[in-house]
Design an enzyme around this catalytic site. Structure first.
Site, PDB file in Angstrom:
ATOM      1  N   ASP A  67       0.836  -1.201   0.000  1.00  0.00           N
ATOM      2  CA  ASP A  67       0.000   0.000   0.000  1.00  0.00           C
ATOM      3  C   ASP A  67       0.872   1.253   0.000  1.00  0.00           C
ATOM      4  O   ASP A  67       1.606   1.515   0.954  1.00  0.00           O
ATOM      5  CB  ASP A  67      -0.900  -0.003   1.245  1.00  0.00           C
ATOM      6  CG  ASP A  67      -1.808   1.213   1.317  1.00  0.00           C
ATOM      7  OD1 ASP A  67      -2.975   1.115   0.906  1.00  0.00           O
ATOM      8  OD2 ASP A  67      -1.343   2.280   1.794  1.00  0.00           O
TER       9      ASP A  67
ATOM     10  N   TYR B 272       2.954  10.007  -0.470  1.00  0.00           N
ATOM     11  CA  TYR B 272       4.074   9.407   0.275  1.00  0.00           C
ATOM     12  C   TYR B 272       5.404   9.644  -0.431  1.00  0.00           C
ATOM     13  O   TYR B 272       6.465   9.491   0.169  1.00  0.00           O
ATOM     14  CB  TYR B 272       3.883   7.894   0.440  1.00  0.00           C
ATOM     15  CG  TYR B 272       2.660   7.449   1.193  1.00  0.00           C
ATOM     16  CD1 TYR B 272       1.867   8.348   1.911  1.00  0.00           C
ATOM     17  CD2 TYR B 272       2.283   6.107   1.183  1.00  0.00           C
ATOM     18  CE1 TYR B 272       0.734   7.920   2.581  1.00  0.00           C
ATOM     19  CE2 TYR B 272       1.164   5.668   1.863  1.00  0.00           C
ATOM     20  CZ  TYR B 272       0.388   6.572   2.553  1.00  0.00           C
ATOM     21  OH  TYR B 272      -0.740   6.137   3.222  1.00  0.00           O
TER      22      TYR B 272
ATOM     23  N   LYS C 267      -2.928   5.883  -4.186  1.00  0.00           N
ATOM     24  CA  LYS C 267      -4.022   6.804  -3.858  1.00  0.00           C
ATOM     25  C   LYS C 267      -3.829   8.156  -4.544  1.00  0.00           C
ATOM     26  O   LYS C 267      -2.696   8.595  -4.752  1.00  0.00           O
ATOM     27  CB  LYS C 267      -4.087   7.027  -2.336  1.00  0.00           C
ATOM     28  CG  LYS C 267      -4.013   5.756  -1.509  1.00  0.00           C
ATOM     29  CD  LYS C 267      -3.972   6.062  -0.015  1.00  0.00           C
ATOM     30  CE  LYS C 267      -3.684   4.813   0.790  1.00  0.00           C
ATOM     31  NZ  LYS C 267      -2.247   4.479   0.825  1.00  0.00           N
TER      32      LYS C 267
ATOM     33  N   HIS D 164      -7.638   9.552  -1.277  1.00  0.00           N
ATOM     34  CA  HIS D 164      -6.916   9.585   0.001  1.00  0.00           C
ATOM     35  C   HIS D 164      -7.737  10.204   1.135  1.00  0.00           C
ATOM     36  O   HIS D 164      -7.726   9.704   2.255  1.00  0.00           O
ATOM     37  CB  HIS D 164      -5.594  10.338  -0.175  1.00  0.00           C
ATOM     38  CG  HIS D 164      -4.513   9.853   0.722  1.00  0.00           C
ATOM     39  ND1 HIS D 164      -3.195   9.752   0.339  1.00  0.00           N
ATOM     40  CD2 HIS D 164      -4.538   9.417   2.010  1.00  0.00           C
ATOM     41  CE1 HIS D 164      -2.473   9.282   1.341  1.00  0.00           C
ATOM     42  NE2 HIS D 164      -3.265   9.082   2.365  1.00  0.00           N
TER      43      HIS D 164
END
Length: 274
Positions: A43, A48, A73, A106
């Protein structure tokens, strides 16, 4: 590994590996270690900034693509129909894959009110076969209900903060009514003291397991999908070693009773940052 069947018939590993707060360079050895340990669900997310590192680890692995389950996401700043399609192309390029298994919104970011158009773009990606499933993160009941009312494809899951101090009982009940899984982020309450809770530590001692393993087992037996995160090889292995024991119903209740509605992350309705 234990698997769940999502509402579109897709099978997903119930235990996955998360890479939140893992830098891009560190993501490659961490994900490689996770894959070597036995994880098959990874994931990540655009925000990120480690999709490239995740993709590199996948490319270094000899695991067949169809055995992997890759999630990413779309971030708040990229919400909206056209922006979402563009953001997906960027994510796919960074990961280096032809498709992802799961694409998620998200946050609903309700102040900007773009999540319906964002989801409609994701429906197109799903219908075009570029993603195997679509879903959401951090959606409250009101956001989910609007999605169900205005969109065509039911989300397969809702990824939310969930741990013994925030069991998400009401939200989980709503999701179960609509055949939507809860996926737990921060399943061990990062930065919290739940691992030191006396109930948890006593159960860990009784089962010959660590507090983290007891909590992950509790998540699995509560029918949540769970994605613990670590960059420490020993912890990556420890978090995976949860399929050789079961908590009794009485012990499950002990952990369920720890719920106090305590969050570490923001409330979904208040997270509008772009």
């Amino acid at each position: 590994m234990e698997f769940v069947t999502l509402n579109n018939g897709l099978k997903m590993p119930q235990l996955g590996f998360g890479v939140w707060q893992v830098e891009d360079e560190a993501a490659t050895p961490a994900v490689k270690k996770a894959l070597d340990t036995g994880y098959r669900s990874i994931d990540t997310a655009a925000i990120y900034k480690n999709e490239h590192g995740v993709g590199k680890a996948i490319s270094l692995s000899d695991i067949p693509r169809e055995e992997l389950f890759i999630t990413t996401k779309v971030w708040n700043a990229d919400q909206g129909y056209d922006r979402t399609l563009q953001a997906f192309d960027k994510s796919l390029e960074k990961i280096g894959l032809d498709y992802v298994d799961l694409y998620l919104i998200h946050w609903p970011a309700p102040e900007h009110d773009d999540y319906i158009e964002t989801y409609k773009a994701m429906e197109k990606l799903y219908q075009d076969g570029r993603v195997k499933a679509i879903g959401v993160c951090n959606f409250d009941t009101e956001h989910l209900q609007r999605l169900l009312d205005e969109c065509e494809v039911k989300p397969v899951l809702n990824q939310v903060e969930c741990h013994p101090y925030l069991a998400q009982k009401e939200l989980k009940e709503f999701c179960q009514q609509h055949d939507i899984f809860i996926e737990a982020w921060s399943p061990l309450m990062q930065g919290g003291d739940v691992l030191n809770n006396e109930v948890i530590t006593k159960l860990a001692e009784a089962y010959g397991k660590t507090p983290a393993q007891v909590i992950i087992r509790w998540q699995l037996q509560n029918h949540s999908i769970v994605i613990p995160k670590s960059v420490t090889p020993a912890r990556i292995e420890e978090n995976f070693s949860v399929f050789d024991f079961d908590l009794t119903e009485e012990d499950m209740d002990k952990i369920n009773n720890l719920d106090r509605g305590e969050r570490k992350g923001p409330k979904p309705s208040e997270m509008n940052m772009r």
